[in-house]
Design a protein around this motif. Structure first.
Motif, PDB file in Angstrom:
ATOM      1  N   VAL A  12       4.515  -2.374   4.600  1.00 40.49           N
ATOM      2  CA  VAL A  12       3.849  -3.331   5.166  1.00 40.49           C
ATOM      3  C   VAL A  12       2.906  -2.769   6.320  1.00 40.49           C
ATOM      4  CG1 VAL A  12       3.994  -5.631   6.520  1.00 40.49           C
ATOM      5  CG2 VAL A  12       5.913  -4.765   5.038  1.00 40.49           C
ATOM      6  N   GLY A  13       1.415  -2.910   6.005  1.00 37.38           N
ATOM      7  CA  GLY A  13       0.618  -2.407   7.049  1.00 37.38           C
ATOM      8  C   GLY A  13      -0.992  -3.280   6.711  1.00 37.38           C
ATOM      9  N   GLY A  14      -1.605  -2.876   7.701  1.00 34.78           N
ATOM     10  CA  GLY A  14      -3.126  -3.290   7.483  1.00 34.78           C
ATOM     11  C   GLY A  14      -3.266  -4.458   8.413  1.00 34.78           C
ATOM     12  N   LEU A  22       6.108  -4.736  -1.419  1.00 36.08           N
ATOM     13  CA  LEU A  22       4.878  -5.205  -0.487  1.00 36.08           C
ATOM     14  C   LEU A  22       5.240  -6.628   0.155  1.00 36.08           C
ATOM     15  CD1 LEU A  22       1.716  -3.958  -2.837  1.00 36.08           C
ATOM     16  CD2 LEU A  22       3.132  -2.594  -1.251  1.00 36.08           C
ATOM     17  N   MET A  23       4.328  -7.011   1.001  1.00 34.72           N
ATOM     18  CA  MET A  23       4.520  -8.225   1.806  1.00 34.72           C
ATOM     19  C   MET A  23       3.225  -8.751   2.133  1.00 34.72           C
ATOM     20  SD  MET A  23       7.823  -7.812   4.397  1.00 34.72           S
ATOM     21  CE  MET A  23       9.211  -6.860   4.016  1.00 34.72           C
ATOM     22  N   ARG A  24       3.173 -10.189   2.183  1.00 39.39           N
ATOM     23  CA  ARG A  24       2.291 -10.959   2.655  1.00 39.39           C
ATOM     24  C   ARG A  24       2.761 -11.328   4.027  1.00 39.39           C
ATOM     25  NH1 ARG A  24      -1.299 -13.837  -1.121  1.00 39.39           N
ATOM     26  NH2 ARG A  24      -0.668 -15.821   0.053  1.00 39.39           N
ATOM     27  N   ALA A  54      11.690   2.498   4.885  1.00 40.21           N
ATOM     28  CA  ALA A  54      10.755   1.402   5.398  1.00 40.21           C
ATOM     29  C   ALA A  54       9.616   1.996   5.947  1.00 40.21           C
ATOM     30  CB  ALA A  54      11.443   0.446   6.431  1.00 40.21           C
ATOM     31  N   VAL A  55       8.229   1.695   5.692  1.00 38.16           N
ATOM     32  CA  VAL A  55       7.039   2.137   6.156  1.00 38.16           C
ATOM     33  C   VAL A  55       6.211   1.123   6.593  1.00 38.16           C
ATOM     34  CG1 VAL A  55       4.943   3.157   5.456  1.00 38.16           C
ATOM     35  CG2 VAL A  55       7.061   3.782   4.367  1.00 38.16           C
ATOM     36  N   GLY A  56       5.514   1.279   7.914  1.00 34.88           N
ATOM     37  CA  GLY A  56       4.807   0.179   8.593  1.00 34.88           C
ATOM     38  C   GLY A  56       4.366   0.374   9.810  1.00 34.88           C
ATOM     39  N   LEU A  63      -7.554   2.234   2.037  1.00 35.54           N
ATOM     40  CA  LEU A  63      -6.357   2.903   2.277  1.00 35.54           C
ATOM     41  C   LEU A  63      -5.022   2.239   1.879  1.00 35.54           C
ATOM     42  CD1 LEU A  63      -7.768   3.695   5.996  1.00 35.54           C
ATOM     43  CD2 LEU A  63      -7.100   5.101   4.305  1.00 35.54           C
ATOM     44  N   LEU A  64      -4.966   1.012   1.925  1.00 34.95           N
ATOM     45  CA  LEU A  64      -3.765   0.242   1.339  1.00 34.95           C
ATOM     46  C   LEU A  64      -3.793   0.640  -0.069  1.00 34.95           C
ATOM     47  CD1 LEU A  64      -1.545  -1.614   1.942  1.00 34.95           C
ATOM     48  CD2 LEU A  64      -3.102  -3.521   1.194  1.00 34.95           C
TER      49      LEU A  64
END
Length: 288
Positions: A88-90, A124-126, A18-20, A107-108
Protein backbone atom coordinates in the motif's frame (compact mmCIF):
# COMPACT_ATOMS: atom_id res chain seq x y z
CA UNK A 1 -22.38 -40.07 -5.47
CA UNK A 2 -19.69 -37.45 -4.95
CA UNK A 3 -19.66 -35.74 -1.56
CA UNK A 4 -18.59 -32.10 -1.49
CA UNK A 5 -16.81 -30.66 1.55
CA UNK A 6 -18.96 -28.46 3.76
CA UNK A 7 -16.41 -25.63 3.57
CA UNK A 8 -13.47 -25.01 1.26
CA UNK A 9 -10.06 -25.67 2.76
CA UNK A 10 -8.49 -22.51 4.25
CA UNK A 11 -5.44 -21.07 2.48
CA UNK A 12 -2.10 -22.52 3.54
CA UNK A 13 -0.20 -19.26 3.96
CA UNK A 14 2.92 -19.60 6.09
CA UNK A 15 4.38 -16.08 5.87
CA UNK A 16 3.36 -12.44 5.43
CA UNK A 17 5.37 -9.31 4.57
CA UNK A 18 3.73 -5.88 4.80
CA UNK A 19 5.11 -2.96 2.77
CA UNK A 20 4.02 0.67 2.92
CA UNK A 21 3.63 3.77 5.07
CA UNK A 22 1.80 4.77 8.28
CA UNK A 23 -1.40 3.00 7.21
CA UNK A 24 0.42 -0.34 7.24
CA UNK A 25 2.64 0.52 10.21
CA UNK A 26 -0.57 0.72 12.24
CA UNK A 27 -1.06 4.36 13.22
CA UNK A 28 -3.20 5.20 15.21
CA UNK A 29 -4.02 1.81 16.77
CA UNK A 30 -2.10 2.72 19.91
CA UNK A 31 -1.15 0.04 22.45
CA UNK A 32 -0.56 0.66 26.18
CA UNK A 33 3.22 0.51 25.72
CA UNK A 34 3.11 3.35 23.18
CA UNK A 35 3.67 1.17 20.11
CA UNK A 36 1.23 0.76 17.22
CA UNK A 37 -0.57 -2.44 16.25
CA UNK A 38 -2.71 -1.94 13.15
CA UNK A 39 -4.43 -4.11 10.57
CA UNK A 40 -1.28 -5.92 9.38
CA UNK A 41 -0.44 -7.10 12.91
CA UNK A 42 -4.05 -8.18 13.43
CA UNK A 43 -3.98 -10.08 10.14
CA UNK A 44 -0.68 -11.75 11.06
CA UNK A 45 -2.11 -12.80 14.42
CA UNK A 46 -5.06 -14.48 12.73
CA UNK A 47 -2.86 -16.28 10.21
CA UNK A 48 -0.41 -17.37 12.90
CA UNK A 49 -3.25 -18.77 15.03
CA UNK A 50 -4.04 -21.35 12.34
CA UNK A 51 -0.55 -21.97 10.92
CA UNK A 52 2.24 -23.23 13.22
CA UNK A 53 5.56 -21.56 12.53
CA UNK A 54 3.93 -18.64 10.71
CA UNK A 55 6.40 -15.82 9.97
CA UNK A 56 5.74 -12.10 9.66
CA UNK A 57 7.65 -8.95 8.74
CA UNK A 58 6.34 -5.39 8.64
CA UNK A 59 8.64 -3.01 6.74
CA UNK A 60 6.22 -0.07 6.66
CA UNK A 61 7.33 3.30 8.05
CA UNK A 62 5.16 6.37 8.55
CA UNK A 63 5.48 9.26 6.13
CA UNK A 64 7.11 7.30 3.32
CA UNK A 65 6.52 8.37 -0.27
CA UNK A 66 6.27 5.79 -3.04
CA UNK A 67 9.87 6.43 -4.17
CA UNK A 68 11.11 5.70 -0.64
CA UNK A 69 8.98 2.57 -0.43
CA UNK A 70 10.49 1.32 -3.69
CA UNK A 71 14.05 2.21 -2.66
CA UNK A 72 13.94 1.03 0.96
CA UNK A 73 11.34 -1.73 1.21
CA UNK A 74 10.52 -3.43 -2.09
CA UNK A 75 13.88 -5.11 -2.63
CA UNK A 76 13.98 -6.33 0.97
CA UNK A 77 10.43 -7.70 0.73
CA UNK A 78 11.09 -9.42 -2.59
CA UNK A 79 14.16 -11.17 -1.18
CA UNK A 80 12.08 -12.65 1.66
CA UNK A 81 10.03 -14.83 -0.73
CA UNK A 82 6.91 -14.71 1.44
CA UNK A 83 3.64 -16.46 0.68
CA UNK A 84 1.78 -13.14 0.93
CA UNK A 85 3.04 -9.58 0.42
CA UNK A 86 0.81 -6.55 0.94
CA UNK A 87 1.73 -3.30 -0.78
CA UNK A 88 0.00 0.00 0.00
CA UNK A 89 1.71 3.19 -1.14
CA UNK A 90 1.37 6.37 -3.14
CA UNK A 91 -1.29 8.08 -1.07
CA UNK A 92 1.23 10.29 0.73
CA UNK A 93 2.32 11.53 -2.70
CA UNK A 94 -1.24 12.07 -3.88
CA UNK A 95 -2.17 14.16 -0.83
CA UNK A 96 0.67 16.64 -1.32
CA UNK A 97 -0.10 19.95 -3.07
CA UNK A 98 2.35 19.15 -5.88
CA UNK A 99 2.30 15.61 -7.22
CA UNK A 100 3.61 14.10 -10.46
CA UNK A 101 1.02 11.38 -11.01
CA UNK A 102 2.95 9.94 -13.93
CA UNK A 103 5.95 9.37 -11.65
CA UNK A 104 3.74 7.87 -8.94
CA UNK A 105 2.18 5.44 -11.42
CA UNK A 106 5.61 4.50 -12.76
CA UNK A 107 7.05 3.80 -9.31
CA UNK A 108 4.00 1.81 -8.24
CA UNK A 109 4.31 -0.22 -11.43
CA UNK A 110 7.97 -0.90 -10.66
CA UNK A 111 7.07 -2.05 -7.15
CA UNK A 112 4.41 -4.46 -8.41
CA UNK A 113 6.64 -5.82 -11.18
CA UNK A 114 9.35 -6.63 -8.62
CA UNK A 115 7.10 -8.03 -5.91
CA UNK A 116 4.53 -10.08 -7.86
CA UNK A 117 6.96 -12.75 -9.15
CA UNK A 118 8.82 -12.86 -5.82
CA UNK A 119 5.90 -13.94 -3.61
CA UNK A 120 3.05 -16.40 -3.62
CA UNK A 121 0.31 -13.74 -3.60
CA UNK A 122 0.58 -9.97 -3.88
CA UNK A 123 -2.19 -7.94 -2.26
CA UNK A 124 -2.88 -4.32 -3.26
CA UNK A 125 -5.41 -1.89 -1.82
CA UNK A 126 -7.69 0.97 -2.67
CA UNK A 127 -7.16 2.84 0.60
CA UNK A 128 -10.09 4.28 2.57
CA UNK A 129 -10.80 7.99 2.74
CA UNK A 130 -12.90 9.84 5.27
CA UNK A 131 -15.51 12.40 4.36
CA UNK A 132 -14.68 16.10 4.21
CA UNK A 133 -13.85 19.01 1.92
CA UNK A 134 -10.11 18.34 1.81
CA UNK A 135 -10.64 14.85 0.43
CA UNK A 136 -12.80 16.25 -2.35
CA UNK A 137 -9.86 18.36 -3.50
CA UNK A 138 -7.67 15.30 -3.94
CA UNK A 139 -10.33 12.80 -5.00
CA UNK A 140 -9.45 12.85 -8.75
CA UNK A 141 -5.82 11.98 -7.94
CA UNK A 142 -6.89 9.23 -5.56
CA UNK A 143 -9.14 7.68 -8.15
CA UNK A 144 -6.34 7.89 -10.73
CA UNK A 145 -4.08 6.05 -8.29
CA UNK A 146 -6.70 3.39 -7.67
CA UNK A 147 -7.33 2.91 -11.38
CA UNK A 148 -3.60 2.19 -11.67
CA UNK A 149 -3.87 -0.30 -8.80
CA UNK A 150 -6.72 -2.10 -10.56
CA UNK A 151 -4.82 -2.28 -13.87
CA UNK A 152 -1.67 -3.59 -12.20
CA UNK A 153 -3.62 -6.21 -10.28
CA UNK A 154 -5.24 -7.50 -13.45
CA UNK A 155 -1.91 -7.62 -15.28
CA UNK A 156 0.09 -9.29 -12.52
CA UNK A 157 -2.50 -11.49 -10.79
CA UNK A 158 -2.62 -9.45 -7.58
CA UNK A 159 -5.62 -9.24 -5.29
CA UNK A 160 -7.23 -5.86 -4.59
CA UNK A 161 -8.88 -5.00 -1.27
CA UNK A 162 -11.40 -2.24 -2.01
CA UNK A 163 -11.53 -0.13 1.14
CA UNK A 164 -12.24 3.05 -0.83
CA UNK A 165 -15.57 1.56 -1.90
CA UNK A 166 -16.63 0.77 1.69
CA UNK A 167 -18.78 3.66 3.00
CA UNK A 168 -18.43 2.42 6.59
CA UNK A 169 -14.74 3.37 6.57
CA UNK A 170 -15.58 6.98 5.68
CA UNK A 171 -17.22 7.46 9.09
CA UNK A 172 -15.23 10.10 11.06
CA UNK A 173 -15.65 7.96 14.20
CA UNK A 174 -13.29 5.39 12.66
CA UNK A 175 -10.56 8.01 12.27
CA UNK A 176 -8.20 9.33 14.91
CA UNK A 177 -7.95 12.95 16.05
CA UNK A 178 -5.29 13.62 13.39
CA UNK A 179 -8.00 12.91 10.76
CA UNK A 180 -5.47 10.91 8.77
CA UNK A 181 -5.17 7.53 10.49
CA UNK A 182 -7.72 4.89 11.45
CA UNK A 183 -8.68 4.06 15.02
CA UNK A 184 -8.35 0.52 16.40
CA UNK A 185 -11.85 -0.32 15.16
CA UNK A 186 -10.99 0.97 11.70
CA UNK A 187 -7.87 -1.21 11.60
CA UNK A 188 -9.90 -4.21 12.77
CA UNK A 189 -12.25 -3.76 9.83
CA UNK A 190 -9.34 -3.48 7.40
CA UNK A 191 -7.81 -6.69 8.78
CA UNK A 192 -11.14 -8.44 8.23
CA UNK A 193 -11.32 -7.14 4.65
CA UNK A 194 -7.85 -8.44 3.80
CA UNK A 195 -8.56 -11.73 5.59
CA UNK A 196 -11.64 -12.35 3.46
CA UNK A 197 -9.90 -11.24 0.25
CA UNK A 198 -7.20 -13.84 0.87
CA UNK A 199 -9.88 -16.53 0.95
CA UNK A 200 -10.33 -17.14 4.66
CA UNK A 201 -13.78 -17.72 6.10
CA UNK A 202 -15.32 -14.46 7.31
CA UNK A 203 -15.13 -13.75 11.02
CA UNK A 204 -17.09 -10.52 10.60
CA UNK A 205 -19.27 -10.65 7.46
CA UNK A 206 -20.62 -7.21 8.35
CA UNK A 207 -17.34 -5.27 8.36
CA UNK A 208 -18.76 -2.97 5.66
CA UNK A 209 -21.82 -2.18 7.79
CA UNK A 210 -21.79 1.44 9.00
CA UNK A 211 -21.68 2.15 12.72
CA UNK A 212 -25.02 3.01 14.36
CA UNK A 213 -25.92 6.69 13.99
CA UNK A 214 -25.36 9.02 16.91
CA UNK A 215 -26.33 12.60 17.69
CA UNK A 216 -23.82 14.86 15.86
CA UNK A 217 -21.61 16.98 18.14
CA UNK A 218 -22.61 20.59 18.59
CA UNK A 219 -20.99 23.59 16.95
CA UNK A 220 -18.79 24.43 19.97
CA UNK A 221 -17.53 20.84 20.29
CA UNK A 222 -16.59 20.80 16.61
CA UNK A 223 -14.74 24.13 16.86
CA UNK A 224 -12.79 22.94 19.91
CA UNK A 225 -11.81 19.83 17.97
CA UNK A 226 -10.75 21.99 15.01
CA UNK A 227 -8.48 24.10 17.22
CA UNK A 228 -6.91 21.00 18.79
CA UNK A 229 -6.43 19.44 15.38
CA UNK A 230 -4.72 22.55 14.00
CA UNK A 231 -2.41 22.91 17.02
CA UNK A 232 -1.43 19.27 17.46
CA UNK A 233 -1.46 17.99 13.88
CA UNK A 234 -1.96 20.52 11.08
CA UNK A 235 0.74 23.04 12.07
CA UNK A 236 3.41 20.36 12.71
CA UNK A 237 2.49 18.76 9.37
CA UNK A 238 2.90 22.09 7.55
CA UNK A 239 6.22 22.61 9.33
CA UNK A 240 7.52 19.25 8.08
CA UNK A 241 6.43 20.04 4.53
CA UNK A 242 8.18 23.43 4.58
CA UNK A 243 11.43 21.94 5.88
CA UNK A 244 11.38 18.78 3.76
CA UNK A 245 11.14 16.52 6.80
CA UNK A 246 8.97 13.45 7.35
CA UNK A 247 7.53 11.88 10.49
CA UNK A 248 9.34 8.68 9.53
CA UNK A 249 12.83 10.15 9.06
CA UNK A 250 15.37 7.91 10.79
CA UNK A 251 12.71 5.49 12.01
CA UNK A 252 13.33 1.77 11.37
CA UNK A 253 10.57 -0.72 10.51
CA UNK A 254 8.95 -2.31 13.55
CA UNK A 255 9.46 -5.86 12.22
CA UNK A 256 12.36 -5.73 9.75
CA UNK A 257 12.96 -9.50 9.61
CA UNK A 258 10.72 -12.36 8.53
CA UNK A 259 10.48 -14.19 11.85
CA UNK A 260 7.90 -16.35 13.65
CA UNK A 261 5.05 -14.24 14.94
CA UNK A 262 5.47 -14.09 18.70
CA UNK A 263 1.94 -13.11 19.71
CA UNK A 264 -0.75 -15.18 17.94
CA UNK A 265 -3.59 -13.78 20.08
CA UNK A 266 -6.74 -13.33 18.07
CA UNK A 267 -7.99 -9.79 17.31
CA UNK A 268 -10.95 -8.23 19.16
CA UNK A 269 -14.33 -9.82 18.43
CA UNK A 270 -16.62 -7.85 16.08
CA UNK A 271 -19.22 -7.25 18.80
CA UNK A 272 -16.59 -5.75 21.15
CA UNK A 273 -14.55 -3.39 18.95
CA UNK A 274 -11.26 -2.09 20.23
CA UNK A 275 -10.86 1.65 20.55
CA UNK A 276 -7.91 3.92 20.10
CA UNK A 277 -6.23 5.28 23.20
CA UNK A 278 -7.19 8.69 21.87
CA UNK A 279 -10.73 9.81 20.96
CA UNK A 280 -11.80 9.78 17.34
CA UNK A 281 -12.13 13.04 15.45
CA UNK A 282 -15.37 14.91 15.77
CA UNK A 283 -14.97 17.65 13.17
CA UNK A 284 -15.71 17.54 9.48
CA UNK A 285 -12.33 18.12 7.85
CA UNK A 286 -9.19 16.02 7.51
CA UNK A 287 -5.45 16.48 7.19
CA UNK A 288 -3.81 15.46 3.91
Amino acid sequence: MQTLPAHPAPPAHTSLVAVGDSFTEGMSDLLPDGSYRGWADLLAARMAARTPGFRYANLAVRGKLIAQIVDEQVGVAAAMGADVVTLVGGLNDVLRPKCDMGRVRGLLTEAVERLAPACGQLVLMRSPGRQGPVLERFRPRMEELYACVDDLAETHGALVVDLYGAPALADPRLWDVDRLHLTAEGHRRVAEAVWQTLGYEAEDPEWRTPMPPTVPPGWLTRRIADVRFAREHLLPWIGRRLTGRSSGDGRPPKRPELLPYADPARPPAPDRPAHSARPAATADAELP
